[in-house]
Design a protein around this motif. Structure first.
Motif, short mmCIF file in Angstrom:
data_model
loop_
_atom_site.label_atom_id
_atom_site.label_comp_id
_atom_site.label_asym_id
_atom_site.label_seq_id
_atom_site.Cartn_x
_atom_site.Cartn_y
_atom_site.Cartn_z
N UNK D 99 36.42 -30.90 24.42
CA UNK D 99 36.91 -30.47 22.87
C UNK D 99 36.10 -30.67 22.10
N UNK D 100 36.35 -29.90 20.78
CA UNK D 100 35.61 -30.38 19.69
C UNK D 100 36.12 -31.50 18.89
N UNK D 101 34.88 -32.53 18.60
CA UNK D 101 35.17 -33.74 17.83
C UNK D 101 35.91 -33.46 16.52
N UNK D 102 36.86 -34.29 16.16
CA UNK D 102 37.70 -33.89 14.73
C UNK D 102 37.53 -35.13 13.99
N UNK D 116 40.32 -40.48 10.54
CA UNK D 116 40.79 -40.76 11.57
C UNK D 116 40.14 -39.82 12.79
N UNK D 118 38.89 -37.98 16.32
CA UNK D 118 39.26 -37.82 17.74
C UNK D 118 37.90 -37.48 18.24
N UNK D 120 37.57 -38.43 21.93
CA UNK D 120 37.64 -38.39 23.61
C UNK D 120 37.20 -37.23 23.96
N UNK D 121 36.33 -37.28 25.14
CA UNK D 121 36.03 -36.15 25.64
C UNK D 121 35.39 -34.86 24.85
#
Lengths: 339, 339, 339, 339
Positions: D99-102, D116, D118, D120-121
């Protein structure tokens, strides 16, 4: 001193190795496939462990930095190091449930040997940077690192930590490439970390194939030993040894010279352990202040003794044995034909 | 038939086991800690493998469903199954680089035995649901599952797939609980899958402690065997055997009866393999149509033979040996005191 | 009671759902690909969360069992549940650094909707069996489980634990299949756990495709709804609803009957949330003691209201809204043509 | 040239960045906790992405080396780079389902901002060494690496590969430390790789805290900037910038000099993006051949413009805007008090 390496005589330890400690399970029934072997004998193994045992047998003051499983195999290893007079205060005990690495050997013939490895969740690759005892590295003339320990985190970082301490405290650093494809995830990853480590080392020992693996990043399509060696002289290296199997080894030095040495006949049982005993013998010679070619010769003779035996670690010779082996070869008492 | 299990006489196979295939490395030097053992002898191991070998030795038509590593150890296992007359067409070969599980045994004394396990990345836990051969289960009178195979995916799903096929084709299902804490991640997880599997089984064999582990979900604070057994009779079970170590085993049947059997003396070398040989002997008795207590007795005698020997799988007796052992015990020719 | 489900009137809670709690991020700019959307609005999401919110809006006493991240998203979810009057005492807070699952919605057209999921390391799949509060399940008339929670351990075991408690305490169990391919590792694994769970459920709701996925283990090549439903009546089920998209849903009951209901027109904004609002409406009807077809009709009208709106959870209707919607449809005041 | 950096005028690209590409989701409702925000606006983010966008806005020829997810978010990022005139031929598309980092931003007040994440992966950490396009690095005057890309394999090896190419082809290398604790597993690991990378860089930019993190291996208990900078001048560095937050930044050069610059007032909305716009402005100045202090001043003004805006990437200024901002500050037209 008559060779390119400068050891600090004021240090209290001669030799510290960091990296893999494992168990060899050598088939007692040889000259057959492992499917048909029934019993195995247990030895301490792992390339840096073998070299360290070799150095201790040769009379040097040695220590080991590594990690063992919290089980009977781990305790067997630590007990053996102690018995051999190796300072094992830098060997920590895993508390995470890791196991001891295993190497089952298969000797189909003296020239057809293979190894079945158990390398999942092994304790030696769990050595952490924070567990590397700086005082051991501060006290040693020579530090040996081994490529296998670079294969995974956190052991990988522990090696770079050890290199940092060695640079800080002026230890000579030897790098035994010891490349084993398992546990590495890609050729790119392998090359990156081998190069980052080798840039910091004074003595680099490996096979032509191991140097090829490192050079995938660079430019040496002709696999020219001089180009290979020269790259490392631009970094920290003083001595680069490139091993060409049956064609012998060549040592390159920063002054542009190359050095070869005699090889000796042997009654070969198996090829395992040849590289480790060679490294121990060669580094021992350097530390005695011998010429490079004399050191290489001593390494070759030590290797002959080990490959004529059933084990690796347990067969590491004492110095008089090696000298005697050389003399007997020169006197024609040992020949490969007698194999 | 004089026992609670109904086997379909029209089936062409007597017995199929699904699950763990591994290697036992038994220390040759016994009555000492493993730190001091030097040599090991290699045997096929794993609870369902041992039971299947036992059933084959007793004269039944057997097959195995499992997975082995693509290495010398894996080929040794498959070769041994073939040699024992076990149909190994359901044994697939891993292609992912998994290893064969190992069990190094340590025999400090006949009553102080332990095992050092290598269970990381083992082939047997990689058996997939899609690799379970329906035709083998369709052809068998009796299917045996073993708890260890429930410990991880995808082997866990393969067991449920096997149970589904057995239900579909009317095979009697026996569940040897064989609980080993390693490889399970939590007590809750363990209990959940043991219960889901046991609900579908006709014969359940385990120790009191194993049934305790399963009952953490339910209500049996007094650890009452009758309550334990009754739960399973509400599902599929016809026979529940609860083993109380030295106090012997009790078989409960759906009709509310409980059954005990004599135990026999043995010259114990080690305790490993007792449960597997007991299970083989007991299930063999059931399949002969014997009374439950006679089947239990046969299982006990088979266990005595195995624990008097150095190995597990290799020591599994043939039927005449077991009958002879019982006769000799009854004649007073074998006593524990002679140990 | 006029339907097949029997709810225990003595219980103090009407409805408990277990499973996924996450965040929907709905694109504000609709009828375009997500590459071109700029702003998103945040809602609570997850199929069982939506159904629970729907049940609470319809006036029932509800509670939720699940796990949220220890961050602003997790606190937003818990706050929303509290605001909606849902007992969130069974919602635990992850302490391992997990995140809240995200669903970015893309509405290219009312009939071309898709979701971009963030499901790595999500808190909802970390609910453990030991965290499932037995007292909530003991207190409820109806327990809802959702297939997504079966996708990984330890959430998978938590669902089986919840089923065990529901069986023990006599709660009716509804299973919303809610199959989402991501997070599952294989079709075999999916089918195994869906079947193990469905065997224990009283009401099973899913699409024809979801039942196909479960039947890969069995024999129904013609995809016959009667065969599908009959399998579950052999286990615990009383009602099986199979949804055929535009062709409507059919409810099968253990007595062999099948039930259909009218569908209603809607001004569709997007299709998300249709299944969740249908499930809430249908289960609500059952709990009122309505006929199955009346319950289905109520579910259909609730779904129409949600798909005419921008959100899922936030658009869940109250009972009077649903009744009014049905009346207006019957009066011809709402037509799809007015879309 | 009036600063310590030497750029090769013959190169066809000015600037190549390697590393993180992600999505910022900035809360539209500011001055409140994220639990209370409802809508978010989407921007391209990630420190090296922001710097590269900044450099392109300032008029330089730029390219990016990185990896994006194969989804709408990934395509949005690549589309944005193209729109900004950045050569995205070095941006590969993940095929593994990453996924794309957020980064969800929370602005409680202008000085109380948090993120915050995101992570992971995420696709950006999956860039492989073999995917680093040598021709882009061969063509550029300046290569920027960012610490976040060192956090995990294979992105870590890709960075070392990029450094190797830059050394080989004579690109100036800038290292924006950009240390973010998440995704790193230990302090030791962090320090090891930051040091290995920094040894090869010409310009190193970081906060005092970031340099502290790197020095845990060494000896600088007093956290003395001169000692910090001197270490790197022993390796490859020409310029080391140490940022002290409100107390301003100091640039150290190999000649022993230190440089400070004026800071400017700003109407602060949030602090995000200050470092990235500073880096872009400073590096731009260096590439124009300006004095170090003039370059730092330009960086500070660029940072003021970004922190006065709602976004990071989208707010990166063009050169005339920065000059105008400086002039207006000098003219007293912008004051922090007007905030």
């Amino acid at each position: 001193m008559s060779n390119a390496a400068r050891f600090d005589a004021a240090k209290t330890l001669d030799f510290v190795a960091v990296g893999r400690l494992c168990i060899d399970l050598n088939a007692n029934e040889i000259n057959r496939p492992m499917e048909e072997t029934v019993t195995f004998t247990k030895y301490v193994g792992g390339s840096p462990a073998n070299i360290c045992i070799g150095m201790s047998r040769l009379g040097l003051k040695t220590a080991f930095i590594g990690k063992v499983a919290n089980d009977q195999m781990g305790r067997f290893i630590t007990g053996y190091l102690n018995k051999e007079g190796i300072d094992a205060s830098g060997v920590t005990v895993d508390q995470s449930g890791a196991v001891t690495g295993l190497a089952f050997t298969e000797i189909k013939s003296p020239t057809d040997c293979s190894i079945l490895m158990y390398r999942d969740n092994v304790a030696d690759l769990l050595l952490e940077a924070g567990e590397v005892r700086e005082e051991l590295i501060a006290a040693t003339k020579l530090l040996l690192i081994s490529g296998t320990a670079l294969a995974q985190s956190p052991s990988r970082e522990a090696v770079f930590q050890a290199l940092d301490y060695a640079k800080k405290h002026g230890a000579v650093i030897a790098f035994d490439l010891d490349y084993r494809p398992y546990t590495w995830t890609s050729d790119e990853e392998t090359a990156v970390y081998y190069n980052l480590a080798a840039e910091k080392c004074d003595i680099i020992i490996g096979t032509r194939e191991e140097f090829d693996m490192m050079e995938r990043l660079g430019n040496n399509p002709g696999r020219d030993d001089h180009i290979t060696a020269a790259k490392w002289f631009d970094h920290s290296a003083d001595i680069v040894i490139i091993k060409h199997g049956k064609d012998g080894s060549i040592a390159y030095t920063k002054d542009g010279a190359s050095h070869r040495a005699r090889s000796f006949p042997a009654k070969v049982v198996k090829t395992f352990g040849a590289g480790d005993s060679y490294a121990a013998g060669f580094l021992y010679g350097l530390m005695q202040g011998w010429e490079i070619s004399a050191s290489m010769e001593f390494g070759s003779a030590a290797a002959c003794i080990v490959i004529s035996s059933h084990s690796c670690s347990d067969a590491m010779p004492k110095a008089p044995q090696v000298h005697e082996y050389i003399e007997r070869c020169l006197a024609g008492e040992i020949t490969a034909a007698s194999n």
